[in-house]
Enzyme design. Sequence first.
Site, PDB file in Angstrom:
ATOM      1  N   ARG A   1       0.190  -1.029  -0.041  1.00 28.18           N
ATOM      2  CA  ARG A   1       0.042   0.301  -0.274  1.00 28.18           C
ATOM      3  C   ARG A   1       0.751   1.378   0.101  1.00 28.18           C
ATOM      4  O   ARG A   1       0.682   2.058  -1.289  1.00 28.18           O
ATOM      5  CB  ARG A   1      -0.781   0.179   1.319  1.00 28.18           C
ATOM      6  CG  ARG A   1      -2.016   1.439   1.470  1.00 28.18           C
ATOM      7  CD  ARG A   1      -3.032   1.308   2.351  1.00 28.18           C
ATOM      8  NE  ARG A   1      -2.776   0.735   3.396  1.00 28.18           N
ATOM      9  CZ  ARG A   1      -2.213   0.194   4.309  1.00 28.18           C
ATOM     10  NH1 ARG A   1      -1.594   1.771   4.631  1.00 28.18           N
ATOM     11  NH2 ARG A   1      -2.208   0.094   5.722  1.00 28.18           N
TER      12      ARG A   1
ATOM     13  N   TYR B   1     -15.379  16.989 -16.456  1.00 28.89           N
ATOM     14  CA  TYR B   1     -15.763  15.584 -16.409  1.00 28.89           C
ATOM     15  C   TYR B   1     -17.347  15.264 -15.507  1.00 28.89           C
ATOM     16  O   TYR B   1     -17.284  16.299 -14.617  1.00 28.89           O
ATOM     17  CB  TYR B   1     -14.667  14.619 -16.008  1.00 28.89           C
ATOM     18  CG  TYR B   1     -15.493  13.803 -16.064  1.00 28.89           C
ATOM     19  CD1 TYR B   1     -15.430  12.240 -16.967  1.00 28.89           C
ATOM     20  CD2 TYR B   1     -14.704  12.387 -14.433  1.00 28.89           C
ATOM     21  CE1 TYR B   1     -16.022  11.342 -16.267  1.00 28.89           C
ATOM     22  CE2 TYR B   1     -15.498  11.345 -14.532  1.00 28.89           C
ATOM     23  CZ  TYR B   1     -16.024  10.478 -15.702  1.00 28.89           C
ATOM     24  OH  TYR B   1     -16.380   9.343 -15.657  1.00 28.89           O
TER      25      TYR B   1
ATOM     26  N   ASP C   1      -6.581  19.207 -14.675  1.00 31.53           N
ATOM     27  CA  ASP C   1      -7.286  18.048 -14.781  1.00 31.53           C
ATOM     28  C   ASP C   1      -6.490  17.778 -16.389  1.00 31.53           C
ATOM     29  O   ASP C   1      -7.077  17.988 -17.921  1.00 31.53           O
ATOM     30  CB  ASP C   1      -8.317  17.245 -15.121  1.00 31.53           C
ATOM     31  CG  ASP C   1      -9.127  16.164 -15.584  1.00 31.53           C
ATOM     32  OD1 ASP C   1      -7.774  15.870 -16.253  1.00 31.53           O
ATOM     33  OD2 ASP C   1      -9.768  15.880 -15.012  1.00 31.53           O
TER      34      ASP C   1
ATOM     35  N   LYS D   1      -7.614   7.053 -19.770  1.00 29.98           N
ATOM     36  CA  LYS D   1      -7.447   7.234 -20.679  1.00 29.98           C
ATOM     37  C   LYS D   1      -6.437   7.369 -21.409  1.00 29.98           C
ATOM     38  O   LYS D   1      -5.706   5.594 -22.165  1.00 29.98           O
ATOM     39  CB  LYS D   1      -8.707   8.591 -20.203  1.00 29.98           C
ATOM     40  CG  LYS D   1      -9.582   8.839 -19.678  1.00 29.98           C
ATOM     41  CD  LYS D   1     -10.314   8.276 -19.932  1.00 29.98           C
ATOM     42  CE  LYS D   1     -12.111   7.913 -18.706  1.00 29.98           C
ATOM     43  NZ  LYS D   1     -11.746   9.323 -18.695  1.00 29.98           N
TER      44      LYS D   1
HETATM   45  C1  LIG Z   1     -12.384   9.632 -17.066  1.00 33.95           C
HETATM   46  C2  LIG Z   1     -12.042  11.055 -16.752  1.00 33.95           C
HETATM   47  C3  LIG Z   1     -12.177  11.660 -15.004  1.00 33.95           C
HETATM   48  C4  LIG Z   1     -12.432  10.404 -14.248  1.00 33.95           C
HETATM   49  O1  LIG Z   1     -11.543   8.687 -14.444  1.00 33.95           O
HETATM   50  P1  LIG Z   1     -11.539   7.521 -14.039  1.00 33.95           P
HETATM   51  O2  LIG Z   1     -10.227   6.598 -13.669  1.00 33.95           O
HETATM   52  O3  LIG Z   1     -12.658   7.316 -15.001  1.00 33.95           O
HETATM   53  O4  LIG Z   1     -12.323   6.994 -12.678  1.00 33.95           O
HETATM   54  C5  LIG Z   1     -11.749  12.345 -14.456  1.00 33.95           C
HETATM   55  N1  LIG Z   1     -10.986  13.451 -15.218  1.00 33.95           N
HETATM   56  C6  LIG Z   1     -11.589  13.873 -16.833  1.00 33.95           C
HETATM   57  C7  LIG Z   1     -10.898  14.565 -17.694  1.00 33.95           C
HETATM   58  C8  LIG Z   1     -12.071  12.185 -17.439  1.00 33.95           C
HETATM   59  O5  LIG Z   1     -11.718  11.879 -18.745  1.00 33.95           O
END
Ligand SMILES: *Cc1c(COP(=O)(O)O)cnc(C)c1O
Length: 381
Positions: free
Chosen positions: A46, A98, A173, A198
């Site tokens: 962890r 998001y 982000d 992504k």
């Molecule tokens: C998908 C996404 C998230 C969340 O991520 P997860 O891996 O699905 O928890 C946050 N910000 C953006 C811009 C995203 O496209």
Amino acid sequence: MKFATRVVQAGLVTDKSTGAISTPIYQTATFRHPALGQSTGFDYSRTQNPTRKAVEEAVANLEEGHAGFAFASGMAAITAILMLYRPGDHIILTEDCYGGTYRILDQLFTQLGLAATFVDTANLEEVRSAIRANTRAILVETPTNPLMKIADIRSIVSIARENFSHPLDIIVDNTFLSPYFQRPLTLGADMVIHSGSKYLSGHNDVVCGIVVTGKPCLSERIGFIQNATGSILGPQDSWLLLRGLKTLALRMREHQENAAKVANWLKKHPHVTAVYYPGLPEHPGKDIQEAQASGYGGMLSFAIDHPGLPQQILRKVKVFQFAESLGGVESLITFPSVQTHADMPYEMRKRLGINECLLRVSVGIEDADDLIADLEQALSK
Ligand SMILES: *Cc1c(COP(=O)(O)O)cnc(C)c1O
């Protein structure tokens, strides 16, 4: 070294004893101590695991940050960031963010006493006037999801550095562009978050999240939260992320080339009323995009002239897959108003233009001709 070299070197020869080129998957919960008071640097997975460490260091290097932290999902990474703040604190966020980020604030963190204001971060006056005495952070998405609005990261940083009683953390982000196109820490931001599910992993085969910090005091705090709350990325998924990451430069170039072709084709289609892609000459904020990033990415949205058409398109596509998520080699198409942004109040969606005529596309790395032919048949009556 240049980006494309550094990305391939991610995790290279992590295991000095064997010289393995591919980072081993250290599928272990715990590590033997050499003696009392001694440690190999690893005590319990962890806290730290060699496979996870390899991917954390790789992403920190690509973002030009101080340290990286891998989480079980992008939302776990965002949760860790939000845990930096206290009841009574206020944070400002991009309004067309998001959907999960909107939801976690609206339905969880505001209940814990964190106040949030959602603004159009492409409008600097809106950002400035949302700042209060208790504001602690601005969380920016650029380009935004799904309308691809561009926020000027450098200007938001300088607003945050104006004489407020407390310094504000600027968090970006960076999921949509990846460090291949945009490195917010080099523009003055304090932290970067990613849904690694992504572009970073890139193959729609793993859910993961990343935080990269720009300075040691933040690294210490995020490291503490990661270990204390435990929503870490496991060794198998760390390996998948590392493996996917190696082709990031190659993939991003192809995603962008295909997205530009699809955007230009959509623009000329008689049923298409708007195309939102930062690479189009008329896209608002294109000059800001070019000043802070080296490209436009592979995401785009488009609006069509009547509300029945999205259902038809989603039913008829064959190369594009009707699925949520983005950033993988496979092209995906989604319907933000009923999928990714369903938790946003109707009034807010309506004001933003996230309506029943808007579709969002993650352009993959297939042949662009096939992608365009697929959209053409899906759009025709
Ligand atoms: C998908 C996404 C998230 C969340 O991520 P997860 O891996 O699905 O928890 C946050 N910000 C953006 C811009 C995203 O496209």
